[in-house]
Scaffold this motif. Structure first.
Motif, PDB file in Angstrom:
ATOM      1  N   SER A   8     -29.645  40.330   9.784  1.00  0.00           N
ATOM      2  CA  SER A   8     -29.985  40.265  11.204  1.00  0.00           C
ATOM      3  C   SER A   8     -28.970  41.069  12.013  1.00  0.00           C
ATOM      4  CB  SER A   8     -29.992  38.812  11.674  1.00  0.00           C
ATOM      5  OG  SER A   8     -28.679  38.298  11.680  1.00  0.00           O
ATOM      6  N   THR A   9     -29.289  41.284  13.280  1.00  0.00           N
ATOM      7  CA  THR A   9     -28.387  42.033  14.152  1.00  0.00           C
ATOM      8  C   THR A   9     -27.066  41.305  14.331  1.00  0.00           C
ATOM      9  OG1 THR A   9     -30.336  42.854  15.325  1.00  0.00           O
ATOM     10  CG2 THR A   9     -28.212  43.158  16.393  1.00  0.00           C
ATOM     11  N   LEU A  13     -23.418  42.515  12.984  1.00  0.00           N
ATOM     12  CA  LEU A  13     -22.333  42.642  13.952  1.00  0.00           C
ATOM     13  C   LEU A  13     -21.104  41.860  13.510  1.00  0.00           C
ATOM     14  CD1 LEU A  13     -21.768  44.002  16.640  1.00  0.00           C
ATOM     15  CD2 LEU A  13     -22.614  41.971  17.770  1.00  0.00           C
ATOM     16  N   LYS A  14     -21.318  40.671  12.978  1.00  0.00           N
ATOM     17  CA  LYS A  14     -20.188  39.871  12.470  1.00  0.00           C
ATOM     18  C   LYS A  14     -19.516  40.575  11.291  1.00  0.00           C
ATOM     19  CE  LYS A  14     -20.354  35.985  14.837  1.00  0.00           C
ATOM     20  NZ  LYS A  14     -19.474  35.960  15.980  1.00  0.00           N
ATOM     21  N   CYS A 113     -16.931  43.068  20.028  1.00  0.00           N
ATOM     22  CA  CYS A 113     -16.840  41.716  20.593  1.00  0.00           C
ATOM     23  C   CYS A 113     -17.728  41.567  21.816  1.00  0.00           C
ATOM     24  CB  CYS A 113     -15.390  41.385  20.962  1.00  0.00           C
ATOM     25  SG  CYS A 113     -14.327  41.008  19.581  1.00  0.00           S
ATOM     26  N   LEU A 114     -17.709  42.570  22.671  1.00  0.00           N
ATOM     27  CA  LEU A 114     -18.549  42.508  23.869  1.00  0.00           C
ATOM     28  C   LEU A 114     -20.034  42.552  23.512  1.00  0.00           C
ATOM     29  CD1 LEU A 114     -16.455  44.752  26.278  1.00  0.00           C
ATOM     30  CD2 LEU A 114     -16.562  42.251  26.172  1.00  0.00           C
ATOM     31  N   ALA A 115     -20.390  43.334  22.505  1.00  0.00           N
ATOM     32  CA  ALA A 115     -21.780  43.357  22.048  1.00  0.00           C
ATOM     33  C   ALA A 115     -22.181  42.003  21.481  1.00  0.00           C
ATOM     34  CB  ALA A 115     -21.972  44.448  21.001  1.00  0.00           C
ATOM     35  N   ASP A 116     -21.252  41.353  20.786  1.00  0.00           N
ATOM     36  CA  ASP A 116     -21.513  40.015  20.242  1.00  0.00           C
ATOM     37  C   ASP A 116     -21.740  39.011  21.364  1.00  0.00           C
ATOM     38  OD1 ASP A 116     -21.911  38.209  18.201  1.00  0.00           O
ATOM     39  OD2 ASP A 116     -19.784  37.860  17.830  1.00  0.00           O
ATOM     40  N   LEU A 119     -25.289  39.582  22.736  1.00  0.00           N
ATOM     41  CA  LEU A 119     -26.313  39.049  21.823  1.00  0.00           C
ATOM     42  C   LEU A 119     -26.348  37.525  21.829  1.00  0.00           C
ATOM     43  CD1 LEU A 119     -26.105  41.369  18.700  1.00  0.00           C
ATOM     44  CD2 LEU A 119     -27.978  41.143  20.314  1.00  0.00           C
ATOM     45  N   LEU A 120     -25.179  36.906  21.855  1.00  0.00           N
ATOM     46  CA  LEU A 120     -25.139  35.440  21.860  1.00  0.00           C
ATOM     47  C   LEU A 120     -25.677  34.872  23.168  1.00  0.00           C
ATOM     48  CD1 LEU A 120     -21.758  34.919  20.049  1.00  0.00           C
ATOM     49  CD2 LEU A 120     -23.958  34.015  19.305  1.00  0.00           C
ATOM     50  N   CYS A 121     -25.389  35.534  24.283  1.00  0.00           N
ATOM     51  CA  CYS A 121     -25.935  35.061  25.565  1.00  0.00           C
ATOM     52  C   CYS A 121     -27.456  35.157  25.576  1.00  0.00           C
ATOM     53  CB  CYS A 121     -25.344  35.862  26.721  1.00  0.00           C
ATOM     54  SG  CYS A 121     -23.643  35.429  27.093  1.00  0.00           S
ATOM     55  N   LYS A 122     -27.987  36.239  25.012  1.00  0.00           N
ATOM     56  CA  LYS A 122     -29.445  36.362  24.915  1.00  0.00           C
ATOM     57  C   LYS A 122     -30.024  35.278  24.024  1.00  0.00           C
ATOM     58  CE  LYS A 122     -29.946  41.282  25.805  1.00  0.00           C
ATOM     59  NZ  LYS A 122     -30.363  42.578  25.252  1.00  0.00           N
ATOM     60  N   LYS A 123     -29.347  34.967  22.924  1.00  0.00           N
ATOM     61  CA  LYS A 123     -29.821  33.924  22.018  1.00  0.00           C
ATOM     62  C   LYS A 123     -29.827  32.563  22.703  1.00  0.00           C
ATOM     63  CE  LYS A 123     -28.732  31.462  17.749  1.00  0.00           C
ATOM     64  NZ  LYS A 123     -29.360  30.273  18.232  1.00  0.00           N
TER      65      LYS A 123
END
Length: 137
Positions: A8-9, A13-14, A113-116, A119-123
């Motif tokens: 997954s994305t 990323l992780k 980190c900022l991309a993470d 993505l987490l906020c969208k999740k």
């Protein structure tokens, strides 16, 4: 084991964060840079591996005592702030090429980190929206 998570994305990323943090750690240690630089890169590597294992082993669904996506967001934001400071110091001081390379890798890690966080906020928003629109049982 969640075999779909690494593909997954968020999983990719992780994994990318772990590898870039490990590369920055190796650059800082090999160049003999200040211990604080290596400590931050090492801490980021370990914490990211722990979050990767948490999601990979689906422990976030078993341990409901904490809202793990929010903890992951807080970790990423705090890490981004520390990485910004260390990256600036490493690039400005640049005692040798290893420190400079580590500083550049730290800035790449900052972007990851900022991309993470995004993505987490969208999740979280999508999960929250799905929870509201679900019919009551």
């Amino acid at each position: 084991v969640d075999r779909a998570f690494p593909r997954s994305t968020r999983g990719a990323l992780k994994i990318a964060r772990t590898l870039v943090a490990l590369a920055a750690l190796i650059c800082f240690v090999a160049s003999g840079a200040r211990e604080a630089y290596a400590a931050l890169a090492g801490m980021e590597t370990v914490i990211t591996v722990l979050f990767l294992l948490l999601y990979l082993l689906r422990l976030d669904t078993r341990m409901r005592c904490l809202f793990w996506p929010l903890a992951d967001i807080l970790n990423s934001v705090v890490a981004a702030l520390f990485l910004l400071v260390v990256g600036l110091f490493a690039i400005i001081v640049k005692t040798n090429k290893g420190t400079l390379a580590g500083g550049v890798l730290v800035f790449i890690l900052l972007v990851l980190c900022l991309a993470d966080v995004v993505l987490l906020c969208k999740k979280i928003r999508l999960d929250k929206a799905r929870g509201r629109s679900a019919p009551a049982k």
